[in-house]
Design an enzyme around this catalytic site. Structure first.
Site, short mmCIF file in Angstrom:
data_model
loop_
_atom_site.label_atom_id
_atom_site.label_comp_id
_atom_site.label_asym_id
_atom_site.label_seq_id
_atom_site.Cartn_x
_atom_site.Cartn_y
_atom_site.Cartn_z
N GLU A 154 12.58 -9.19 3.03
CA GLU A 154 11.76 -8.01 3.36
C GLU A 154 12.61 -6.77 3.11
OE1 GLU A 154 10.75 -8.09 7.50
OE2 GLU A 154 9.88 -6.09 7.47
N ASN A 200 8.27 -5.35 -0.17
CA ASN A 200 8.10 -4.18 0.68
C ASN A 200 6.59 -4.05 0.88
OD1 ASN A 200 7.84 -1.77 1.97
ND2 ASN A 200 9.15 -0.60 0.57
N ARG A 224 11.85 4.70 13.69
CA ARG A 224 10.71 5.60 13.50
C ARG A 224 9.67 5.39 14.62
NH1 ARG A 224 8.81 5.25 7.48
NH2 ARG A 224 7.61 7.09 8.19
N PRO A 235 0.79 -1.23 0.00
CA PRO A 235 0.00 0.00 0.00
C PRO A 235 0.82 1.28 0.00
CG PRO A 235 -0.91 -1.54 1.57
CD PRO A 235 0.35 -2.17 1.04
N ASN A 236 0.39 2.19 -0.82
CA ASN A 236 0.91 3.56 -0.91
C ASN A 236 2.28 3.69 -1.57
OD1 ASN A 236 -1.38 4.69 0.52
ND2 ASN A 236 -0.55 3.67 2.33
C1 DQA Z 1 8.06 1.39 4.35
C2 DQA Z 1 8.01 1.59 5.89
C3 DQA Z 1 6.60 1.40 6.42
O1 DQA Z 1 6.59 1.63 7.82
C4 DQA Z 1 5.65 2.38 5.76
O2 DQA Z 1 4.34 2.14 6.19
C5 DQA Z 1 5.74 2.34 4.28
C6 DQA Z 1 7.06 2.29 3.66
C7 DQA Z 1 9.46 1.70 3.81
O3 DQA Z 1 9.74 1.28 2.68
O4 DQA Z 1 10.25 2.38 4.45
O5 DQA Z 1 4.75 2.44 3.58
O6 DQA Z 1 7.75 0.04 4.08
#
Ligand code: DQA
Length: 148
Positions: free
Chosen positions: A99, A75, A108, A11-12
């Site tokens: 991963e 990812n 974070r 996602p995203n």
């Molecule tokens: C991420 C880290 C995750 O915590 C975050 O929600 C992402 C991107 C990264 O590539 O750093 O969407 O997977």
């Protein structure tokens, strides 16, 4: 027969390039995938890429990988911190599993400190920006050589 790597992005990650560039950098997902593919081709592997904002679609991609792929590089975005279903799916895949994160989730917010995927993968590469994907491709190359 060539070796197939499934590269899965959650996602995203389709918004890379515009989403929080101070954290995730300015490269688009297409650029990351192109770089990953070039490294994979350099050692004779092909890449099947899927980006999805849907957990079930990622799970089904893992199931599809079971029939053909030698490795999964994933990812999972924020699903990393919540999806035991994706973790269980990865557990059923017997090939190489890596991963990847652009940022370093351990450095974070506390809710990013848990990775549900960590128990199901061979290893995690986090915090190196675009280089995280490169390192994952090289790790697949080396693990394939080690495992024969
Ligand atoms: C991420 C880290 C995750 O915590 C975050 O929600 C992402 C991107 C990264 O590539 O750093 O969407 O997977």
């Amino acid at each position: 027969m060539s070796t197939e790597i499934y590269l899965l992005n959650g996602p995203n990650l389709d918004l890379l390039g515009e989403r929080s560039p101070e954290i995730y950098g300015t490269m688009t997902l297409d650029q990351h995938v192109e770089r990953f593919r070039a490294i994979a081709h350099s050692f004779g592997a092909t890449v099947t890429h899927l980006q999805s904002n849907f957990e079930g679609e990622l799970i089904e991609a893992v199931h599809a990988a079971r029939n053909s792929a030698a490795a999964i590089v994933i990812n999972a975005g924020a699903l990393t911190h919540s999806s035991w279903a994706l973790s269980d799916a990865l557990d059923t895949f017997s090939g190489i599993k890596i991963e990847v994160h652009l940022s370093n989730p351990a450095a974070r917010e506390p809710y990013r400190h848990l990775s549900t995927l960590a128990v199901a993968v061979d290893g995690s590469i986090c915090g190196f920006g675009a280089t995280s994907y490169d390192l994952a491709a090289y790790a697949v190359r080396d693990l394939l050589a080690l495992r024969g």
